[in-house]
Design a protein around this motif. Structure first.
Motif, PDB file in Angstrom:
ATOM      1  N   GLU A  30       0.876  -1.165   0.000  1.00 15.98           N
ATOM      2  CA  GLU A  30       0.000   0.000   0.000  1.00 15.98           C
ATOM      3  C   GLU A  30       0.915   1.217   0.000  1.00 15.98           C
ATOM      4  OE1 GLU A  30      -3.405   0.121  -0.125  1.00 15.98           O
ATOM      5  OE2 GLU A  30      -3.385  -2.052  -0.370  1.00 15.98           O
ATOM      6  N   ILE A  31       0.653   2.143  -0.899  1.00 13.59           N
ATOM      7  CA  ILE A  31       1.519   3.310  -1.079  1.00 13.59           C
ATOM      8  C   ILE A  31       0.739   4.569  -0.726  1.00 13.59           C
ATOM      9  CG2 ILE A  31       2.902   4.607  -2.735  1.00 13.59           C
ATOM     10  CD1 ILE A  31       3.926   1.732  -2.223  1.00 13.59           C
ATOM     11  N   GLU A  32       1.291   5.382   0.180  1.00  9.07           N
ATOM     12  CA  GLU A  32       0.710   6.682   0.502  1.00  9.07           C
ATOM     13  C   GLU A  32       1.710   7.475   1.326  1.00  9.07           C
ATOM     14  OE1 GLU A  32      -2.638   6.703   3.301  1.00  9.07           O
ATOM     15  OE2 GLU A  32      -2.217   4.582   3.667  1.00  9.07           O
ATOM     16  N   ALA A  36       5.183   9.710  -1.527  1.00 11.88           N
ATOM     17  CA  ALA A  36       4.457   9.234  -2.710  1.00 11.88           C
ATOM     18  C   ALA A  36       3.889  10.415  -3.489  1.00 11.88           C
ATOM     19  CB  ALA A  36       3.349   8.274  -2.309  1.00 11.88           C
ATOM     20  N   ASP A  37       3.300  11.381  -2.769  1.00 13.25           N
ATOM     21  CA  ASP A  37       2.759  12.582  -3.419  1.00 13.25           C
ATOM     22  C   ASP A  37       3.843  13.294  -4.218  1.00 13.25           C
ATOM     23  OD1 ASP A  37       0.508  11.919  -1.954  1.00 13.25           O
ATOM     24  OD2 ASP A  37       0.524  13.733  -0.716  1.00 13.25           O
ATOM     25  N   ARG A  38       5.006  13.447  -3.610  1.00 15.02           N
ATOM     26  CA  ARG A  38       6.098  14.182  -4.253  1.00 15.02           C
ATOM     27  C   ARG A  38       6.668  13.412  -5.441  1.00 15.02           C
ATOM     28  NH1 ARG A  38       9.933  16.708   0.201  1.00 15.02           N
ATOM     29  NH2 ARG A  38      10.385  18.169  -1.470  1.00 15.02           N
ATOM     30  N   THR A  39       6.747  12.084  -5.316  1.00 14.88           N
ATOM     31  CA  THR A  39       7.280  11.266  -6.400  1.00 14.88           C
ATOM     32  C   THR A  39       6.354  11.274  -7.602  1.00 14.88           C
ATOM     33  OG1 THR A  39       8.388   9.817  -4.828  1.00 14.88           O
ATOM     34  CG2 THR A  39       8.035   8.939  -7.031  1.00 14.88           C
ATOM     35  N   VAL A  40       5.056  11.096  -7.352  1.00 15.28           N
ATOM     36  CA  VAL A  40       4.075  10.995  -8.432  1.00 15.28           C
ATOM     37  C   VAL A  40       3.673  12.366  -8.964  1.00 15.28           C
ATOM     38  CG1 VAL A  40       1.738  10.159  -8.998  1.00 15.28           C
ATOM     39  CG2 VAL A  40       3.235   8.797  -7.545  1.00 15.28           C
TER      40      VAL A  40
END
Length: 141
Positions: A30-32, A36-40
């Motif tokens: 599970e990714i969050e 994750a926000d900064r990478t995506v």
């Protein structure tokens, strides 16, 4: 190259499809979070991933199902093979007929026919999970 990422709407079905193709489930997560926000490049990312590995261990697919924000449809779900962008993922198989037969119960549909290229290969394109094109190549001789 480490892996190719594919966004899907049904993670379990995609894992089943690629398992039937001979790939092995390496793991899920599970990714969050802020990283994750900064990478995506999207705020509030929450997703589930399944990492699939080829039997030889040299290639991987990262299957992702977005919980938030919801995945968006950037065009027709089944774009034609000449659509700009990622075209297809190709797999080498030992028996193309048997592979197609195994994938049909998982929703695979041939885009054309299984065709022979000279005395070298039998090839086909089929529609896989989330409308992606999966190509199969059986080397002859």
């Amino acid at each position: 190259m480490d892996n190719v990422g594919i966004v899907v709407d049904d993670l379990d079905a995609a894992v089943a499809f690629f398992t039937e193709l001979g790939m092995e489930l390496e793991g899920t997560a599970e990714i969050e979070g802020l990283w994750a926000d900064r990478t995506v490049g999207i705020d509030g990312v929450r997703s589930a991933i399944a990492m699939m590995r080829t039997p030889d261990g040299h290639s991987k697919l990262e299957l992702t199902r977005f919980h938030a924000p919801t995945a968006i449809d950037s065009g027709p779900l089944a774009p034609p093979p000449n659509t700009l962008g990622l075209h297809r993922v190709m797999f080498a198989v030992d028996d193309i007929d048997a592979t197609v037969a195994r994938l049909r119960p998982h929703g695979a549909e041939l885009l054309g026919d299984i065709a022979q290229y000279e005395d070298s290969y039998r090839l086909c394109n089929l529609r896989g999970p989330a409308g992606i094109i999966v190509a199969l190549a059986e080397q002859l001789g």
